[in-house]
Design an enzyme around this catalytic site. Structure first.
Site, PDB file in Angstrom:
ATOM      1  CE1 TYR A 160      -3.198   3.173   0.665  1.00 45.52           C
ATOM      2  CE2 TYR A 160      -1.669   3.474   2.539  1.00 45.52           C
ATOM      3  CZ  TYR A 160      -2.485   3.908   1.879  1.00 45.52           C
ATOM      4  OH  TYR A 160      -2.902   5.328   1.805  1.00 45.52           O
ATOM      5  CG  ASP A 214      -3.268   3.892   6.435  1.00 44.48           C
ATOM      6  OD1 ASP A 214      -4.065   3.054   6.892  1.00 44.48           O
ATOM      7  OD2 ASP A 214      -3.598   4.334   5.414  1.00 44.48           O
ATOM      8  CG  HIS A 216      -4.778   0.926   3.068  1.00 40.06           C
ATOM      9  ND1 HIS A 216      -5.318   0.492   1.972  1.00 40.06           N
ATOM     10  CD2 HIS A 216      -5.000   2.249   3.188  1.00 40.06           C
ATOM     11  CE1 HIS A 216      -5.740   1.719   1.403  1.00 40.06           C
ATOM     12  NE2 HIS A 216      -5.791   2.746   2.077  1.00 40.06           N
ATOM     13  CG  HIS A 316      -9.721  10.090   3.602  1.00 41.28           C
ATOM     14  ND1 HIS A 316     -10.495   9.678   2.602  1.00 41.28           N
ATOM     15  CD2 HIS A 316      -8.389   9.787   3.448  1.00 41.28           C
ATOM     16  CE1 HIS A 316      -9.989   8.754   1.803  1.00 41.28           C
ATOM     17  NE2 HIS A 316      -8.533   8.935   2.216  1.00 41.28           N
TER      18      HIS A 316
HETATM   19  O1  KDG Z   1      -9.294   6.257  -2.426  1.00 37.16           O
HETATM   20  C1  KDG Z   1      -8.740   5.605  -1.467  1.00 37.16           C
HETATM   21  C2  KDG Z   1      -7.476   6.325  -0.875  1.00 37.16           C
HETATM   22  O2  KDG Z   1      -7.887   7.405  -0.650  1.00 37.16           O
HETATM   23  C3  KDG Z   1      -6.904   5.625   0.353  1.00 37.16           C
HETATM   24  O3  KDG Z   1      -6.101   4.451  -0.096  1.00 37.16           O
HETATM   25  C4  KDG Z   1      -5.910   6.575   0.926  1.00 37.16           C
HETATM   26  O4  KDG Z   1      -5.427   5.232   3.017  1.00 37.16           O
HETATM   27  C5  KDG Z   1      -5.555   6.561   2.356  1.00 37.16           C
HETATM   28  C6  KDG Z   1      -5.156   7.448   3.149  1.00 37.16           C
HETATM   29  O5  KDG Z   1      -4.891   7.480   4.419  1.00 37.16           O
HETATM   30  O6  KDG Z   1      -5.085   8.583   2.577  1.00 37.16           O
HETATM   31 MG    MG Z   2      -5.707   5.549   5.041  1.00 30.27          MG
END
Ligand code: KDG
Ligand code: MG
Length: 407
Positions: A160, A214, A216, A316
């Site tokens: 990721y 993160d 994820h 976000h």
């Molecule tokens: O569309 C998905 C992304 O915005 C994401 O993968 C980004 O995990 C993410 C983050 O913390 O910005």
């Molecule tokens: Mg994220």
């Protein structure tokens, strides 16, 4: 006062921003963002075919009633496509309200609780040395908080947000088509490597830097508890999305074993995705975005619930969020008594600034909100005509034996 027309635009510099413009009989217009990353055409179509025809003739000042009309009136509730479309409408109505009042939105929420809002950037590295260079560059720019993602030794592909090659920087969306690339994941390799890597970053940059990481959604609840315990000595600012976010009970085990601060919620689109997490104090930061979670009206409700339970905001702010969403969040960040941090990646390229002119400022890793009325962002319709929709996708994730996993 009446809504007379509304238009949806899809396009932007290396992004498919979905921008809604609502026009009124008094000449005042409002702007909103419905950019659902990698599914951009869907909220645009929902707006065009179903929502805009209903808006015409409504009084734009009744933003609460219009939100309830959209949400309750649809019968089928929630979901990211619908909530992103409502989010854009709601943002545009607040923009109109601010312009009518001749006030920046933060004044309508209750005024400023702070001047600048702390942001974090994304540091990435193909390996630890590369990651250290990336963190150092942000520290030099004045950032006090940095998210760190690192290539894992022995992992068959990059994972990721990590570049394959040293020196390459953050990527998430691939705009070469709608068929996703595949990342291979191995939780064991990750868990053996990452705690030590995080500790090395702490040792190199000292106690003051806020380090975020993160996961994820990749770990099971048991693995996440083990991982959180292992990274505790690092003193993370937060551990993000340790488990798949749709299971609100998953964090109970982690909480029993670790005091590491937990952030979750970027995939949530409603208060009903996170009310248990907040009320049971299973998280420390709520990561919703104003676009995906139904606009300012709904997100403000989540922020107020969070404040009752010592949960702070950490909205976000991935590269896919348009400057309109980031502006709505900048106003909430200026006001929220429980502000935590803001993810901020809409880097002010000349193309993006030409499309969305504004006075919002980023300096030394802090965002300073604009004092212009409403959201404080404009939109140039001639600029947007330069861009075409580009189909894109996130990667998908499989285990080494081919089993589908969580992106
Ligand atoms: O569309 C998905 C992304 O915005 C994401 O993968 C980004 O995990 C993410 C983050 O913390 O910005
Ligand atoms: Mg994220």
């Amino acid at each position: 006062m009446k809504i007379t027309d509304a238009r949806v635009f899809v396009g932007g510099p290396k992004k498919n921003y979905v921008t809604l413009k609502i026009m009124t009989d008094q000449g005042v217009y409002g702007l909103g963002d419905a950019t659902l990353n990698n599914r951009e055409t869907l909220p645009a179509k929902y707006l065009q075919d179903y929502l805009i025809p209903n808006l015409i003739g409504m009084d734009p000042r009744n933003s609460e009633d219009i939100w309830q009309f959209l949400y309750r009136g649809a019968y089928f509730r929630r979901g990211p496509i619908a909530m992103a479309a409502y989010g854009a409408i709601d943002m545009a109505l607040w923009d109109i309200k601010g312009k009518l009042a001749n006030m920046p939105l933060y004044q309508l929420f209750g005024g400023k609780s702070r001047d600048g809002a702390m942001c974090y950037a994304h540091a990435t590295g193909a390996d630890l040395e590369d990651l250290m260079d990336s963190v150092a560059a942000y520290v030099d720019e004045g950032y006090k908080a940095v998210r760190v993602q690192c290539g894992i030794p022995g992992m068959p592909t990059a994972s990721y947000a990590v570049p394959e090659e040293k020196g390459a920087r953050n990527y998430i969306t691939d705009y070469s088509g709608i068929r996703p690339t595949v990342e291979i994941w191995d939780s064991g390799k990750y868990m053996r490597f990452m705690p030590e890597a995080l500790m090395r970053i702490r040792e190199r940059f000292g106690p003051e830097l806020h380090i975020l990481h993160d996961v994820h959604h990749r770990l099971t609840p048991r693995e996440a508890a083990e991982f959180a315990k292992a990274v505790e000595p690092v003193g993370l600012f937060w551990l993000e999305d340790p488990t798949p976010a749709d299971d609100q009970d998953a964090l109970k085990l982690l909480r029993r074993h670790s005091t590491v601060p937990v952030a979750i919620g970027e995939v949530f689109n409603s208060i009903y995705d996170c009310n248990k997490l907040i009320e049971q104090e299973l998280i420390d930061y709520i990561r919703v975005a104003v676009t995906y979670a139904g606009g300012i009206t709904h997100v403000k409700r989540i922020v107020d619930l969070a404040a009752l339970h010592h949960v702070k905001t950490g909205f976000h702010g991935a590269p896919s969020h348009s400057p309109l969403c980031m502006a709505a969040q900048a106003h909430l960040n200026a006001w929220a008594p429980n502000f935590g941090v803001q993810e901020y990646l809409v880097l002010g390229t000349p193309e993006c600034d030409a499309l969305f002119p504004s006075e919002h400022r980023m300096e030394n890793g802090m965002v300073y909100v604009s004092d212009a009325p409403g959201l404080g962002v404009d939109f140039d319709e001639t600029e947007v005509a330069r861009y075409e929709y580009q189909p894109g996708s996130h990667p998908v994730v499989r285990l080494e034996d081919g089993t589908m996993w969580n992106y």
